[in-house]
Enzyme design. Structure first.
Site, PDB file in Angstrom:
ATOM      1  N   VAL A  11       1.148  -0.894  -0.306  1.00 47.42           N
ATOM      2  CA  VAL A  11      -0.036  -0.481   0.274  1.00 47.42           C
ATOM      3  C   VAL A  11       0.943   1.136  -0.112  1.00 47.42           C
ATOM      4  CG1 VAL A  11      -1.663   0.597   1.925  1.00 47.42           C
ATOM      5  CG2 VAL A  11      -1.884  -1.145   0.936  1.00 47.42           C
ATOM      6  N   ASP A  30      10.238   4.098   6.175  1.00 44.99           N
ATOM      7  CA  ASP A  30      10.273   2.408   6.276  1.00 44.99           C
ATOM      8  C   ASP A  30      11.459   2.323   7.162  1.00 44.99           C
ATOM      9  OD1 ASP A  30       8.019  -0.159   4.652  1.00 44.99           O
ATOM     10  OD2 ASP A  30       9.574  -0.485   6.073  1.00 44.99           O
ATOM     11  N   THR A  84      -1.218  -4.716   9.315  1.00 44.90           N
ATOM     12  CA  THR A  84      -1.945  -5.216  10.354  1.00 44.90           C
ATOM     13  C   THR A  84      -2.246  -6.969  10.568  1.00 44.90           C
ATOM     14  OG1 THR A  84      -3.097  -4.509   9.182  1.00 44.90           O
ATOM     15  CG2 THR A  84      -2.541  -2.701  10.623  1.00 44.90           C
ATOM     16  N   GLU A 153      -8.149   2.223   2.519  1.00 42.49           N
ATOM     17  CA  GLU A 153      -7.402   1.942   1.008  1.00 42.49           C
ATOM     18  C   GLU A 153      -8.028   0.256   0.461  1.00 42.49           C
ATOM     19  OE1 GLU A 153      -5.357   3.790  -0.394  1.00 42.49           O
ATOM     20  OE2 GLU A 153      -6.300   1.953  -2.252  1.00 42.49           O
ATOM     21  N   PHE A 154      -8.422   0.691  -0.773  1.00 41.12           N
ATOM     22  CA  PHE A 154      -9.520  -0.445  -1.338  1.00 41.12           C
ATOM     23  C   PHE A 154      -8.273  -0.776  -3.000  1.00 41.12           C
ATOM     24  CE2 PHE A 154     -11.847   2.230   0.727  1.00 41.12           C
ATOM     25  CZ  PHE A 154     -12.764   1.200   1.579  1.00 41.12           C
ATOM     26  N   GLU A 157      -3.905  -5.356  -5.303  1.00 39.96           N
ATOM     27  CA  GLU A 157      -2.517  -5.966  -5.993  1.00 39.96           C
ATOM     28  C   GLU A 157      -3.134  -6.044  -7.142  1.00 39.96           C
ATOM     29  OE1 GLU A 157      -1.034  -8.604  -3.286  1.00 39.96           O
ATOM     30  OE2 GLU A 157      -0.933  -6.907  -1.633  1.00 39.96           O
ATOM     31  N   CYS A 284      -5.272  -9.793   3.276  1.00 40.33           N
ATOM     32  CA  CYS A 284      -6.574  -9.334   3.616  1.00 40.33           C
ATOM     33  C   CYS A 284      -7.805  -9.763   4.037  1.00 40.33           C
ATOM     34  CB  CYS A 284      -6.322  -7.644   2.436  1.00 40.33           C
ATOM     35  SG  CYS A 284      -5.285  -7.488   2.125  1.00 40.33           S
TER      36      CYS A 284
HETATM   37  P1  NAI Z   1       3.575  -4.582   4.042  1.00 38.49           P
HETATM   38  O1  NAI Z   1       3.003  -6.143   5.041  1.00 38.49           O
HETATM   39  O2  NAI Z   1       3.658  -4.700   2.300  1.00 38.49           O
HETATM   40  O3  NAI Z   1       4.154  -3.221   3.996  1.00 38.49           O
HETATM   41  C1  NAI Z   1       3.672  -3.002   5.263  1.00 38.49           C
HETATM   42  C2  NAI Z   1       5.814  -2.075   5.350  1.00 38.49           C
HETATM   43  O4  NAI Z   1       5.020  -1.315   7.037  1.00 38.49           O
HETATM   44  C3  NAI Z   1       6.830  -2.460   6.029  1.00 38.49           C
HETATM   45  O5  NAI Z   1       7.415  -2.244   4.868  1.00 38.49           O
HETATM   46  C4  NAI Z   1       7.300  -2.680   6.237  1.00 38.49           C
HETATM   47  O6  NAI Z   1       8.794  -2.672   6.953  1.00 38.49           O
HETATM   48  C5  NAI Z   1       6.555  -1.363   7.562  1.00 38.49           C
HETATM   49  N1  NAI Z   1       6.799  -0.803   8.666  1.00 38.49           N
HETATM   50  C6  NAI Z   1       6.502  -1.444   9.957  1.00 38.49           C
HETATM   51  N2  NAI Z   1       6.230  -1.313  10.997  1.00 38.49           N
HETATM   52  C7  NAI Z   1       7.183   0.091  10.853  1.00 38.49           C
HETATM   53  C8  NAI Z   1       6.810   1.365  11.788  1.00 38.49           C
HETATM   54  N3  NAI Z   1       7.197   1.515  13.142  1.00 38.49           N
HETATM   55  N4  NAI Z   1       7.833   2.634  10.782  1.00 38.49           N
HETATM   56  C9  NAI Z   1       8.100   2.189   8.814  1.00 38.49           C
HETATM   57  N5  NAI Z   1       7.445   1.134   8.949  1.00 38.49           N
HETATM   58  C10 NAI Z   1       7.142   0.230   9.144  1.00 38.49           C
HETATM   59  O7  NAI Z   1       1.747  -4.196   4.328  1.00 38.49           O
HETATM   60  P2  NAI Z   1       1.011  -3.818   3.422  1.00 38.49           P
HETATM   61  O8  NAI Z   1       0.089  -5.099   2.534  1.00 38.49           O
HETATM   62  O9  NAI Z   1       1.762  -2.366   2.481  1.00 38.49           O
HETATM   63  O10 NAI Z   1      -0.882  -2.972   4.086  1.00 38.49           O
HETATM   64  C11 NAI Z   1      -0.675  -2.984   4.460  1.00 38.49           C
HETATM   65  C12 NAI Z   1      -1.755  -1.785   5.388  1.00 38.49           C
HETATM   66  O11 NAI Z   1      -2.932  -1.984   4.707  1.00 38.49           O
HETATM   67  C13 NAI Z   1      -2.810  -3.104   6.395  1.00 38.49           C
HETATM   68  O12 NAI Z   1      -3.692  -2.929   6.816  1.00 38.49           O
HETATM   69  C14 NAI Z   1      -3.454  -3.569   5.528  1.00 38.49           C
HETATM   70  O13 NAI Z   1      -4.397  -4.530   5.527  1.00 38.49           O
HETATM   71  C15 NAI Z   1      -3.707  -3.008   4.352  1.00 38.49           C
HETATM   72  N6  NAI Z   1      -4.697  -3.156   3.155  1.00 38.49           N
HETATM   73  C16 NAI Z   1      -3.950  -3.792   2.277  1.00 38.49           C
HETATM   74  C17 NAI Z   1      -3.608  -4.231   0.648  1.00 38.49           C
HETATM   75  C18 NAI Z   1      -2.992  -4.824  -0.416  1.00 38.49           C
HETATM   76  O14 NAI Z   1      -3.315  -5.055  -1.031  1.00 38.49           O
HETATM   77  N7  NAI Z   1      -1.995  -5.492   0.542  1.00 38.49           N
HETATM   78  C19 NAI Z   1      -5.174  -3.400   0.239  1.00 38.49           C
HETATM   79  C20 NAI Z   1      -5.688  -2.363   1.098  1.00 38.49           C
HETATM   80  C21 NAI Z   1      -5.203  -2.273   2.745  1.00 38.49           C
END
Ligand code: NAI
EC number: 1.1.1.22
Length: 468
Positions: A11, A30, A84, A153-154, A157, A284
């Site tokens: 995201v 990050d 999360t 966010e919707f 991928e 998700c």
């Molecule tokens: P991801 O796991 O790909 O990315 C999360 C990032 O956050 C990682 O790079 C991690 O290193 C970083 N991070 C963790 N703690 C941190 C901190 N304290 N400071 C800075 N960076 C930090 O997760 P993703 O898939 O992007 O999902 C993020 C959120 O969005 C989740 O809640 C998910 O449910 C939601 N979401 C995800 C979608 C998807 O298609 N992946 C679509 C819509 C919502």
């Protein structure tokens, strides 16, 4: 505007890039040094089509990447887009949200009003909790120095760029006037699509610029938090439902492709999310339905439909294993090829996929497994380091001495591969296409005993749409 996006995952990296393309000065933060180094070189840390072209044009100009939280001090809007994941009991693990809030709090300067926008999918009440964490860590006054708004966010991928540039809806949860006006200003470029003609030409988006713009929907914070979970759970129900109908088609004789097409012609139902598979999966739906069920149990408000959909989905994974077992007269000692480890094509995301469940069961039953995925093998191996399977760089090699090959993910490259060669390498050329993706008659010509899902062997041929 000056924007910070925390989290460089699926995201955060796409959202940050799109904001920079919309002319906002954007900094992605990050804790993962490697992801930040890749971004800084103009490389996307995840596989997402289009990012490889767009990122290099923005990095160092309107887009910056760093592990430091310093940019928080003079940001107008700070997006939280960290993971999360699920706790063992299914509830959302908010540890990354907490760490992020504490870091933001320490770096907020109070010199300007700041909006913290929650993009991560979080349980109802989290924005309120984050407000308290920020106030504690910063010593600033909530709703006067800063406000937290929900902005779920919707994106999908594989289509993430298209979805962030051309969303169906933008949901903002807040009742704070300055919070609302700041977010409206931030999204103005997406709503009026300024500069999009160039963007579309440059990145060959297959999008109709004349299509209606995004609906901008404002509500209270808790309702916005719930919209995300309720939407994902609804889609999970739709997937489970059509998969149940597919199982019924196999039992009664019928063709689920025609049943789904016929259902989808009803505008109240619509054709989307009526595609058969070995069960919904990914990073998700499983975690979001688990959190929703966990939250509903805590307030004694049972979600019977969602509970049934989760159970039905797992039944679908198991159904695929049983179908193989029946066809091969047991799985012990059998060689099985698996095509596709990601939950859908055009992503490298192999978190919580149907492949890990199905392969786990095949191994438990004593089968040997060879796998291929064009993008997801790295993450799958990382997540399942002890799984004794063979990774093949060429999809055809999954058929080596195989008793069956199972297509789990409909990557377009699987249309093009040398199926004839594969059939010749197999011990028994049985091909189970869980996505009904391949051309059945072509596969039979290549020498396969081909089966799809939900298409009973004696189903009558499709007549197609003949008129209203
Ligand atoms: P991801 O796991 O790909 O990315 C999360 C990032 O956050 C990682 O790079 C991690 O290193 C970083 N991070 C963790 N703690 C941190 C901190 N304290 N400071 C800075 N960076 C930090 O997760 P993703 O898939 O992007 O999902 C993020 C959120 O969005 C989740 O809640 C998910 O449910 C939601 N979401 C995800 C979608 C998807 O298609 N992946 C679509 C819509 C919502």
């Amino acid at each position: 505007m000056r924007v910070v996006c925390i989290g460089a995952g699926y995201v955060g990296s796409v959202t940050g890039t799109a904001l920079a393309a919309n002319h906002h000065h954007t900094t992605i933060i990050d804790v993962n040094q490697e992801k930040i180094e890749r971004l800084s070189r103009g490389e996307c840390p995840i596989y997402e089509p289009g990012m490889e072209t767009l990122l290099p044009t923005l990095i160092g100009k309107s887009l910056f990447a760093t592990t430091s939280y310093d940019a928080v001090a003079d940001a107008d809007v700070i997006f939280i887009a960290v993971g999360t994941p699920s706790n063992p009991d299914g509830s959302a693990d908010l540890r990354y949200i907490k760490q992020t809030a504490e870091q933001i709090g320490k770096h907020l300067s109070g010199e300007r009003f700041t909006v913290i926008a929650m993009k991560s999918t979080v349980p109802v009440g989290t924005c309120q909790w984050v407000t308290a964490l920020l106030a504690d860590a910063s010593g600033l006054t909530p709703e006067s120095d800063f406000t937290v708004v929900s902005n779920p966010e919707f994106l999908r991928e594989g289509f993430a760029l298209e979805d962030v540039f051309f969303p169906d809806r933008i949901v903002i949860g807040s009742v704070h006037p300055q919070g609302l006006s700041t977010m409206r200003r931030l999204y103005q470029g997406v709503l009026d699509r300024s500069g999009y003609e160039d963007l579309c030409q440059h990145f060959s988006f297959s999008y109709d610029l004349a299509a209606p713009p995004a609906v901008y929907f404002e509500t209270d914070t808790k309702s916005a938090e719930l919209i995300k979970y309720a939407s994902n759970a609804f889609l999970a129900v739709k997937i489970s439902y059509i998969n149940e109908i597919a199982r019924l088609c196999e039992a009664l004789g019928g063709n689920v492709l025609d049943v789904a097409a016929g259902m989808g012609l009803d505008s109240r139902i619509g054709p989307k999310f009526l595609q058969v598979s070995s069960g919904g999966s990914g990073s998700c739906f499983p975690k979001d339905t688990a959190e929703l069920l966990s939250a509903s149990e805590k307030v004694d408000s049972e979600l019977m439909v969602v509970k049934a959909a989760v159970a039905s989905n797992e039944r679908m994974h198991q159904y695929v294993v049983e179908k193989l077992e029946r066809r091969l007269n047991g799985l012990k000692g059998k060689n099985i090829g698996i095509l596709g480890l990601t939950f859908k094509p055009d992503t490298d995301d192999a978190r919580r996929t149907q492949a890990s469940y199905i392969i786990g069961k095949l191994l438990e039953e004593g089968a040997q497994v060879r796998v291929h995925d064009p993008q997801g093998m790295g993450m799958f191996r990382e997540l399942n380091p002890d799984m004794p399977i063979t990774y093949c760089t060429d999809p055809v090699q999954t058929g080596q001495d195989a008793d069956a090959v199972v297509l789990l993910t409909h990557w377009s490259m699987y249309q093009e591969m040398d199926w004839q060669q594969m059939a010749g390498m197999m011990r028994q050329p049985y091909l189970l296409d869980t996505r009904n993706f391949l051309d059945a008659s072509r596969m039979r010509t290549c020498g396969f005993d081909y089966q799809g899902l939900g298409v009973a062997a004696k189903a009558s041929p499709s007549l197609g749409v003949m008129g209203k």
